[in-house]
Design an enzyme around this catalytic site. Sequence first.
Site, PDB file in Angstrom:
ATOM      1  N   LYS A 110       1.128  -3.354   4.804  1.00 39.83           N
ATOM      2  CA  LYS A 110       0.954  -4.593   4.035  1.00 39.83           C
ATOM      3  C   LYS A 110      -0.350  -5.295   4.423  1.00 39.83           C
ATOM      4  O   LYS A 110      -0.969  -5.945   3.594  1.00 39.83           O
ATOM      5  CB  LYS A 110       2.140  -5.556   4.249  1.00 39.83           C
ATOM      6  CG  LYS A 110       3.473  -5.023   3.754  1.00 39.83           C
ATOM      7  CD  LYS A 110       3.702  -5.302   2.275  1.00 39.83           C
ATOM      8  CE  LYS A 110       5.081  -4.884   1.848  1.00 39.83           C
ATOM      9  NZ  LYS A 110       5.179  -4.173   0.592  1.00 39.83           N
ATOM     10  N   LYS A 192       5.943   6.240  -1.484  1.00 42.00           N
ATOM     11  CA  LYS A 192       7.276   5.795  -1.912  1.00 42.00           C
ATOM     12  C   LYS A 192       7.175   4.903  -3.146  1.00 42.00           C
ATOM     13  O   LYS A 192       6.163   4.226  -3.324  1.00 42.00           O
ATOM     14  CB  LYS A 192       8.004   5.092  -0.758  1.00 42.00           C
ATOM     15  CG  LYS A 192       7.850   3.604  -0.708  1.00 42.00           C
ATOM     16  CD  LYS A 192       8.773   2.984   0.328  1.00 42.00           C
ATOM     17  CE  LYS A 192       8.602   1.481   0.346  1.00 42.00           C
ATOM     18  NZ  LYS A 192       9.378   0.736  -0.604  1.00 42.00           N
ATOM     19  N   LYS A 195       7.946  -1.792  -5.480  1.00 41.42           N
ATOM     20  CA  LYS A 195       7.878  -2.885  -6.449  1.00 41.42           C
ATOM     21  C   LYS A 195       6.469  -3.396  -6.667  1.00 41.42           C
ATOM     22  O   LYS A 195       6.096  -3.803  -7.744  1.00 41.42           O
ATOM     23  CB  LYS A 195       8.643  -4.083  -5.869  1.00 41.42           C
ATOM     24  CG  LYS A 195      10.070  -4.180  -6.204  1.00 41.42           C
ATOM     25  CD  LYS A 195      10.570  -5.513  -5.668  1.00 41.42           C
ATOM     26  CE  LYS A 195      11.636  -5.287  -4.629  1.00 41.42           C
ATOM     27  NZ  LYS A 195      11.630  -6.190  -3.514  1.00 41.42           N
TER      28      LYS A 195
HETATM   29  P1  ATP Z   1       7.670  -4.140  -1.934  1.00 41.33           P
HETATM   30  O1  ATP Z   1       6.852  -3.205  -2.786  1.00 41.33           O
HETATM   31  O2  ATP Z   1       7.616  -5.581  -2.394  1.00 41.33           O
HETATM   32  O3  ATP Z   1       7.447  -3.944  -0.477  1.00 41.33           O
HETATM   33  P2  ATP Z   1       9.983  -2.442  -2.092  1.00 41.33           P
HETATM   34  O4  ATP Z   1       9.987  -1.763  -3.409  1.00 41.33           O
HETATM   35  O5  ATP Z   1       9.514  -1.642  -0.926  1.00 41.33           O
HETATM   36  O6  ATP Z   1       9.179  -3.793  -2.211  1.00 41.33           O
HETATM   37  P3  ATP Z   1      12.068  -3.855  -0.642  1.00 41.33           P
HETATM   38  O7  ATP Z   1      12.502  -5.170  -1.154  1.00 41.33           O
HETATM   39  O8  ATP Z   1      11.139  -3.808   0.508  1.00 41.33           O
HETATM   40  O9  ATP Z   1      11.439  -2.985  -1.836  1.00 41.33           O
HETATM   41  O10 ATP Z   1      13.329  -2.960  -0.296  1.00 41.33           O
HETATM   42  C1  ATP Z   1      14.655  -3.253  -0.633  1.00 41.33           C
HETATM   43  C2  ATP Z   1      15.548  -2.106  -0.208  1.00 41.33           C
HETATM   44  O11 ATP Z   1      15.267  -0.950  -0.987  1.00 41.33           O
HETATM   45  C3  ATP Z   1      15.357  -1.676   1.247  1.00 41.33           C
HETATM   46  O12 ATP Z   1      16.595  -1.305   1.800  1.00 41.33           O
HETATM   47  C4  ATP Z   1      14.458  -0.483   1.147  1.00 41.33           C
HETATM   48  O13 ATP Z   1      14.589   0.408   2.238  1.00 41.33           O
HETATM   49  C5  ATP Z   1      14.935   0.146  -0.146  1.00 41.33           C
HETATM   50  N1  ATP Z   1      13.855   0.896  -0.797  1.00 41.33           N
HETATM   51  C6  ATP Z   1      12.654   0.406  -1.173  1.00 41.33           C
HETATM   52  N2  ATP Z   1      11.914   1.358  -1.758  1.00 41.33           N
HETATM   53  C7  ATP Z   1      12.667   2.488  -1.754  1.00 41.33           C
HETATM   54  C8  ATP Z   1      12.458   3.817  -2.226  1.00 41.33           C
HETATM   55  N3  ATP Z   1      11.327   4.163  -2.813  1.00 41.33           N
HETATM   56  N4  ATP Z   1      13.439   4.731  -2.037  1.00 41.33           N
HETATM   57  C9  ATP Z   1      14.608   4.385  -1.427  1.00 41.33           C
HETATM   58  N5  ATP Z   1      14.869   3.137  -0.968  1.00 41.33           N
HETATM   59  C10 ATP Z   1      13.922   2.197  -1.120  1.00 41.33           C
END
Ligand code: ATP
Length: 325
Positions: A110, A192, A195
């Site tokens: 980040k 990965k 969002k």
């Molecule tokens: P950001 O891009 O804002 O960091 P994010 O998409 O990584 O957001 P988070 O809010 O950080 O999402 O994660 C929420 C939950 O979803 C956490 O338990 C995280 O481990 C899970 N998660 C996030 N991305 C993935 C993914 N690509 N595959 C499986 N689990 C995920």
Amino acid sequence: MRIFSGIRPTGGLHIGNYLGAIKQWIALQETNECIFCIVDLHAITTPYDPKELQKNILEATAIYLAAGIDPEKSIIFVQSEVKEHSELAWLLETITPMGELSRMTQFKEKSKQYKDYVNAGLFNYPVLMAGDILLYRAKAVPVGKDQEQHVELSRTIARKFNQKFGQIFPEPETILPKTGAKIMSLTDPKKKMSKSDDPKSCISLFDTPEDITKKIMSAETDSGKDVIYNVTKKPGISNLLTIYHLLTDTPIPEIEKQFKGKGYGDFKKALAKVVVDYLEPFRRKQKELQTRDVYVKDILEKGAERARTIAETTMKEVHEKMGLS
Ligand code: ATP
Ligand code: LTN
């Protein structure tokens, strides 16, 4: 067993969030005492619009409910509504080594992503997360693979606290799904799904059928044309196979057999239909909940009240142990 997990209200959730985290929550709430939190204090560590935050919180709650979190069974609440989260984070910061925090992968990523926004809150993010979990003395934390390192650090912090001030916290375990702990980006299957990435790279739970189809049809695939699972040689198609498998419960070898002799195009078309059909009830329930703000707010208020009762008890003990009262 008491279980805690949270998601940042940073905009629409994607199928990675669902398959990595929320799908597990729904199963776990049947036999455990579950607490699910909308972690707004974590969301403000990266750039955000204060005017959008309340809307995003209600949206995240609607998503939890639309996905099947039952407010009768589980506690659902907003982190900033229970002041003890900030307080415990501060207290735990006094026993967390800076070295451990600077090793965190999410902090490194980040800080690269938001070069002009590297704030102390972002650095201390995992301590606030440890506080979330320990405040409720949760024994297990269902999350996706990317959060495993943070839960590990929560264990270290719990152990340190217990050694220094006396036993109060269990060391929380991570619960990872067997498959789907890391759903990859549609545009770059080595990263990965996230969002905060390009919207084309992820399928939001509320994307229209047209958008879902467009995104899947243009998802990055690999050289060759056989629908075969091989993460190193075919990361793109393997990611799509994983999604197909998780949404239909069909074993991967079975899917491979079904698409033998057919190309990526046929498989992607079939996958688009699977995803569109699977997400249809989400879209429907979400639309219905959008018109029921009062109902959603009421759930959050009741959730916060129940959470506060547990949090206050823990903080009383923490104060005593730390010599603060
Ligand atoms: P950001 O891009 O804002 O960091 P994010 O998409 O990584 O957001 P988070 O809010 O950080 O999402 O994660 C929420 C939950 O979803 C956490 O338990 C995280 O481990 C899970 N998660 C996030 N991305 C993935 C993914 N690509 N595959 C499986 N689990 C995920
Ligand atoms: N850091 C997590 C969200 C989160 C969380 C938690 C998850 C904050 N506090 C406590 C589990 C338990 C993320 O998904 N980015």
